[in-house]
Design a protein around this motif. Structure first.
Motif: not given
Length: 341
Positions: A300, A191, A306-307, A297, A252, A266-267
């Motif tokens: 995704t 990450c 993107c996570g 994350c 990520w 994704t958050v």
């Protein structure tokens, strides 16, 4: 050590017309390390903060945030760098372990990947609590550094491997599949991350809280037992570096896909919970929420999206651990015991 309650400084003074060279950048004025000034005033002789136009898209016009002890007359921000950790800097200086005139070498600290610029950086109503150029100090404000200004980054950007037992368990259970790019067979995920110190633009903070800027300044001044008199005496300074924890953003996948609404994002926004996140305490369920978010994350990112996990350093919804544990005790001892109600 000399102490003063006004804004005269123990240094050679020049007229304002002599404070700039042809490039428009002021000449740094160095405050003596043994001089203590109790507060400053906007209309006092010698006070000449470096101009800052918050919200301007051009960093050369916007100007750097200057909040170090070396430029007392030219500071354009209230507070100190590093949040509450500035107290430890004071302890190190008091113990003779750190030279108060020390300036860090920032040459090799630039971000390892690019972030921005983005349109939101020039909107004061969106940039309320961070400096969007805080990670680019050595680049966009290099001329200030070359002249001798002590300017510190408020954002640091790097890359890392995250090693969680829950990710290994997810691989074993078949929920995650290693791809070698986002997730390794060992369970480590790759990450990007950014550590961010808060930089508040007081007019916008006040607007968001539905109060006047004067009311905001007075309230913070009172509730910190007068720690920051310049909140009252320097209405001309609109930037405040509060003594609070910052945040870390873990990313990520490809960060450049975030603005694209057609690509999955994704958050998870997560407040620090040391007991659960770090030590696995079963008194709350914060870590399971966090590790589930990381799993999502990764998934995704593997699909091309993107996570993002935004980890705020404000334990217990900003209450702190002492208050948090007192609440735990109260809940356990209340009539009927601890329950969702």
């Amino acid at each position: 050590m000399s102490v003063s309650s006004n804004s005269s400084y123990h240094k050679n003074k020049k007229q304002k017309v002599d404070h700039e060279e042809d490039d428009g950048i002021p000449i740094p004025e160095i405050t003596q390390a043994d001089y203590v000034n109790l507060t400053t005033h906007a209309d006092a002789f010698g006070v000449d903060p470096v101009p800052i136009s918050w919200g301007h898209p051009d960093p050369a016009v916007r100007g750097p945030v200057i909040c170090t002890v070396r430029h007392m007359s030219q500071r354009n921000a209230i507070g100190a760098h590093s949040g509450s950790y500035c107290i430890y800097t004071g302890l190190a200086v008091a113990a003779g372990k750190l030279n108060p005139e020390y300036i860090p070498n920032l040459k090799l600290t630039s971000p390892v990947f690019k972030i921005g610029p983005h349109k939101a950086w020039s909107d004061p109503k969106k940039m309320a609590s961070i400096d969007p150029f805080g990670h680019l100090v050595t680049d966009v404000f290099s001329k200030y550094l070359e002249k001798g200004f002590d300017i510190r980054p408020t954002i640091a950007v790097t890359k890392a491997h995250i090693d969680l037992p829950e990710c290994r368990e997810a691989i074993t259970a078949g929920r995650l599949k290693p791809d070698g790019k986002i997730l390794k067979p060992s369970g480590q995920s790759i990450c990007s991350k950014a550590a961010i110190e808060p930089v508040w633009y007081l007019p916008e903070i006040a607007r968001r809280f539905g109060c006047t800027e004067v009311k905001l300044r007075e309230s913070i001044f009172r509730m910190t037992n007068g720690m920051y008199p310049e909140l009252i005496t320097r209405p001309d300074i609109k930037i405040f570096l509060p003594p609070i924890g910052g945040l870390t953003i873990y990313i990520w996948g490809d960060i450049d896909t975030i603005p694209d609404e057609d690509i999955e994002l994704t958050v998870r926004v997560h407040d620090e919970c040391n007991g659960s996140d770090v030590f696995g305490s079963d008194i709350c369920t914060c870590r399971p929420y966090l590790t589930h978010a990381i799993e999502e994350c990764i998934r995704t990112a593997q699909k091309g999206g993107c996570g993002v996990v935004i980890y705020f350093r404000k334990e217990g919804r900003s209450l702190g651990e002492v208050t948090k544990y007192l609440v735990y005790n109260t809940r356990k001892r209340q009539e009927g015991g601890d329950s969702a109600e």
